[in-house]
Design an enzyme around this catalytic site. Structure first.
Site, PDB file in Angstrom:
ATOM      1  N   SER A 125       0.831  -1.202   0.000  1.00  0.00           N
ATOM      2  CA  SER A 125       0.000   0.000   0.000  1.00  0.00           C
ATOM      3  C   SER A 125       0.861   1.245   0.000  1.00  0.00           C
ATOM      4  CB  SER A 125      -0.856  -0.023   1.263  1.00  0.00           C
ATOM      5  OG  SER A 125      -1.431   1.235   1.500  1.00  0.00           O
ATOM      6  N   TYR A 150      -2.330  -0.988  10.857  1.00  0.00           N
ATOM      7  CA  TYR A 150      -2.590  -1.604   9.545  1.00  0.00           C
ATOM      8  C   TYR A 150      -1.451  -1.263   8.575  1.00  0.00           C
ATOM      9  CZ  TYR A 150      -3.977  -1.467   4.702  1.00  0.00           C
ATOM     10  OH  TYR A 150      -3.949  -1.587   3.341  1.00  0.00           O
ATOM     11  N   LYS A 154       1.839  -3.509   6.570  1.00  0.00           N
ATOM     12  CA  LYS A 154       2.272  -3.517   5.166  1.00  0.00           C
ATOM     13  C   LYS A 154       3.777  -3.238   5.073  1.00  0.00           C
ATOM     14  CE  LYS A 154      -1.662  -4.544   3.423  1.00  0.00           C
ATOM     15  NZ  LYS A 154      -1.866  -5.884   2.849  1.00  0.00           N
TER      16      LYS A 154
HETATM   17  N1  UFG Z   1     -13.126  10.873   3.455  1.00  0.00           N
HETATM   18  C1  UFG Z   1     -14.126  11.769   3.767  1.00  0.00           C
HETATM   19  N2  UFG Z   1     -15.296  11.263   4.240  1.00  0.00           N
HETATM   20  C2  UFG Z   1     -15.526   9.933   4.414  1.00  0.00           C
HETATM   21  C3  UFG Z   1     -14.477   9.010   4.067  1.00  0.00           C
HETATM   22  C4  UFG Z   1     -13.287   9.535   3.599  1.00  0.00           C
HETATM   23  O1  UFG Z   1     -13.974  12.979   3.648  1.00  0.00           O
HETATM   24  O2  UFG Z   1     -16.609   9.545   4.857  1.00  0.00           O
HETATM   25  C5  UFG Z   1     -11.848  11.395   2.951  1.00  0.00           C
HETATM   26  C6  UFG Z   1     -10.672  11.051   3.846  1.00  0.00           C
HETATM   27  O3  UFG Z   1     -10.562  11.971   4.887  1.00  0.00           O
HETATM   28  C7  UFG Z   1      -9.529  11.068   2.854  1.00  0.00           C
HETATM   29  C8  UFG Z   1     -10.179  10.590   1.545  1.00  0.00           C
HETATM   30  O4  UFG Z   1     -11.576  10.772   1.724  1.00  0.00           O
HETATM   31  O5  UFG Z   1      -9.086  12.370   2.674  1.00  0.00           O
HETATM   32  C9  UFG Z   1      -9.917   9.126   1.263  1.00  0.00           C
HETATM   33  O6  UFG Z   1     -10.238   8.370   2.416  1.00  0.00           O
HETATM   34  P1  UFG Z   1     -10.369   6.783   2.387  1.00  0.00           P
HETATM   35  O7  UFG Z   1     -10.773   6.363   3.770  1.00  0.00           O
HETATM   36  O8  UFG Z   1     -11.237   6.348   1.267  1.00  0.00           O
HETATM   37  O9  UFG Z   1      -8.920   6.289   2.028  1.00  0.00           O
HETATM   38  P2  UFG Z   1      -7.524   6.559   2.762  1.00  0.00           P
HETATM   39  O10 UFG Z   1      -6.703   7.347   1.808  1.00  0.00           O
HETATM   40  O11 UFG Z   1      -7.668   7.074   4.123  1.00  0.00           O
HETATM   41  O12 UFG Z   1      -7.026   5.058   2.937  1.00  0.00           O
HETATM   42  C10 UFG Z   1      -6.739   4.301   1.815  1.00  0.00           C
HETATM   43  C11 UFG Z   1      -6.999   2.815   2.087  1.00  0.00           C
HETATM   44  C12 UFG Z   1      -6.007   2.261   3.049  1.00  0.00           C
HETATM   45  C13 UFG Z   1      -4.613   2.631   2.666  1.00  0.00           C
HETATM   46  C14 UFG Z   1      -4.504   4.113   2.477  1.00  0.00           C
HETATM   47  C15 UFG Z   1      -3.140   4.507   2.004  1.00  0.00           C
HETATM   48  O13 UFG Z   1      -8.297   2.633   2.620  1.00  0.00           O
HETATM   49  O14 UFG Z   1      -6.133   0.858   3.030  1.00  0.00           O
HETATM   50  O15 UFG Z   1      -5.423   4.519   1.495  1.00  0.00           O
HETATM   51  O16 UFG Z   1      -3.008   5.883   2.003  1.00  0.00           O
HETATM   52  F1  UFG Z   1      -3.737   2.276   3.616  1.00  0.00           F
END
Ligand code: UFG
Length: 337
Positions: A125, A150, A154
Site C-alpha cells: 500500500s 494496519y 504492510k
Molecule cells: N473521506 C471523507 N469522508 C468519508 C471518508 C473519507 O472525507 O466519509 C476522505 C478522507 O478523509 C480522505 C479521503 O476521503 O481524505 C480518502 O479516504 P479513504 O478512507 O477512502 O482512504 P484513505 O486514503 O484514508 O485510505 C486508503 C486505504 C487504506 C490505505 C490508504 C493509504 O483505505 O487501506 O489509502 O493511504 F492504507
C-alpha cells in the site's frame, strides 16, 4: 497451465484478480477465511469466467492447514491479498492486526519454502510512504512510519519478504496500491465493507439511501479546494497489474529478488472532486457537510507509476467516471447477492 494461489481471493481486489488470472489462462486456487467477504463471491467469479476456481476455507494463521494445501497442489506462484484492512479498527485492535496480517504472511512464506513454491506477489500500500515530502510519489521516495498498525503491517510485511527472498531462492514483487475504486463491468464483484469507512463505499451508502449525507473530513488542507487529495485507481487496472507481475516472475524477468511498484492513476483528486465525479457519472446528488479533519489522515498522495509502466508494461486505463459507474452498479445489485 500454471497454478496460482490467490489468498484473499474472495475479497475486493482478490476477486477481480482471480477473474483476470483465469481470463489470462492461469489455473487459480483460492484460500480465503471469509472473514471480510461472503461465499457467494465464489459463484460470481464462476459466472463471469465460466471456470470455477478451487476454493479452500483456510485461516492462514493455521500453519498445518496451509502446509497441507501446498503439499496437495504444485503451486507456481502466490498472490497474497489475505489481510485485515480497516485502518481505524487497526488502531483500536493492533494485536489482532499484527497477528492476522503478519502470522498469515509468515505461514504462507514458510509453506512456500517447505514445498518449493517460488514466486510471490504482495499486496502492499502507498501507506508505507506516510505523508511524503514531494509529489508525485516514486518508489524511491523515502518510507515513513505509517500512521496506523494496519499500515505498519504492510511496511513490516515488505521487510519480512525482503529478508525471506534474500535468504532463499524465491522472488517477490510488492505492489503498492493507492486508493482502489470501482467494480467489474456488471457490478457483480466489489468492496463488501461491513461498515463503510472509505470514501467511495460511504458515498454509495448515501446514493442507496442508507445514509443522509457525507462527512467531508477537512477543508483546510493546502489543496485547490481545501479537501484532501488521493490517487483513485480502478480495481480492474489493479487486477491487470497482478497478472503482469506474476508473469514477470514466472518468466524470470525481474531485475532484483524483490521489486516494488506503485500502482496509481497518476492523478490526484480531492474529496470534492470525487463527489462531483460520482454525481456526474450517475446523476445522483450526494449531499455533504464539512467536518474537522480525520485523525491520521494525510494531506495528499498520488503516484508516479512510470516504473510499473516501464517494467510491467502496465498503465491505468479506466477513467474515474467509469469507476464511479461500476461502483454504483455494484451497490445497486448488492441486494441480489
Ligand atoms: N473521506 C471523507 N469522508 C468519508 C471518508 C473519507 O472525507 O466519509 C476522505 C478522507 O478523509 C480522505 C479521503 O476521503 O481524505 C480518502 O479516504 P479513504 O478512507 O477512502 O482512504 P484513505 O486514503 O484514508 O485510505 C486508503 C486505504 C487504506 C490505505 C490508504 C493509504 O483505505 O487501506 O489509502 O493511504 F492504507
Amino acid at each position: 497451465m500454471k497454478n496460482i494461489l490467490v489468498t484473499g481471493g474472495l475479497g475486493y481486489i482478490g476477486s477481480h484478480t482471480v477473474v483476470a488470472l483465469q481470463q489470462a489462462g492461469f489455473n487459480v486456487f483460492i484460500i480465503d477465511d471469509l472473514s471480510n467477504t461472503i461465499i457467494n463471491v465464489w459463484e460470481k467469479i464462476t459466472e463471469i469466467t465460466n471456470i470455477q476456481p478451487i476454493f479452500y476455507n483456510i485461516d492462514l494463521k493455521d500453519y498445518n492447514a496451509v502446509s497441507v494445501f501446498f503439499q496437495s497442489h504444485k503451486i507456481d506462484g502466490v498472490i497474497h491479498f489475505a489481510a485485515y484492512k480497516a485502518v481505524g479498527e487497526s488502531v483500536t485492535k493492533p494485536l489482532m492486526y499484527y497477528r492476522n496480517n503478519l502470522v498469515g504472511l509468515i505461514n504462507v512464506l514458510q509453506a512456500m519454502e517447505e514445498h518449493d513454491a517460488n514466486n510471490f506477489i504482495f499486496s502492499s500500500s502507498c501507506t508505507v510512504y506516510g505523508q511524503a515530502d514531494e509529489m508525485p510519489i516514486h518508489e524511491n521516495t523515502p518510507l515513513k512510519k505509517p500512521e496506523s498498525p494496519y499500515g505498519n503491517t504492510k511496511k513490516m510485511g515488505e521487510e519480512i519478504i525482503e529478508d525471506f527472498v534474500n535468504a532463499t531462492n524465491k522472488n517477490a514483487i510488492a505492489l503498492r496500491y493507492f486508493n482502489p475504486v470501482g467494480s467489474n463491468i456488471n457490478g457483480t464483484l466489489g468492496d463488501l465493507q461491513p461498515i463503510p469507512t472509505n470514501l467511495v463505499p460511504y458515498i454509495l451508502q448515501i446514493a442507496i439511501g442508507n445514509k443522509s449525507k457525507l462527512n467531508v473530513f477537512g477543508n483546510d488542507y493546502n489543496t485547490k479546494d481545501g479537501t484532501a487529495i488521493r490517487d483513485y485507481i480502478d480495481v480492474n487496472d489493479l487486477a491487470d497489474a497482478h497478472v503482469k507481475a506474476i508473469q514477470r516472475l514466472l518468466l524470470n524477468q525481474n531485475k532484483t529478488k524483490i521489486e516494488y511498484f506503485n500502482l496509481g492513476s497518476g492523478t490526484g483528486s480531492t474529496v470534492l472532486e470525487i463527489v462531483q465525479a460520482f454525481e456526474n457519472a450517475n446523476h445522483i446528488k450526494i449531499p455533504f457537510e464539512i467536518k474537522p479533519r480525520r485523525a491520521g489522515d494525510i494531506e495528499q498522495a498520488y503516484a508516479d507509476y512510470s516504473l510499473a509502466q516501464k517494467e510491467l508494461n502496465w498503465c491505468p486505463k479506466t477513467p474515474l467516471q467509469k469507476s464511479m459507474q461500476t461502483a454504483w452498479n455494484f451497490q445497486k445489485q448488492l441486494t441480489e447477492i
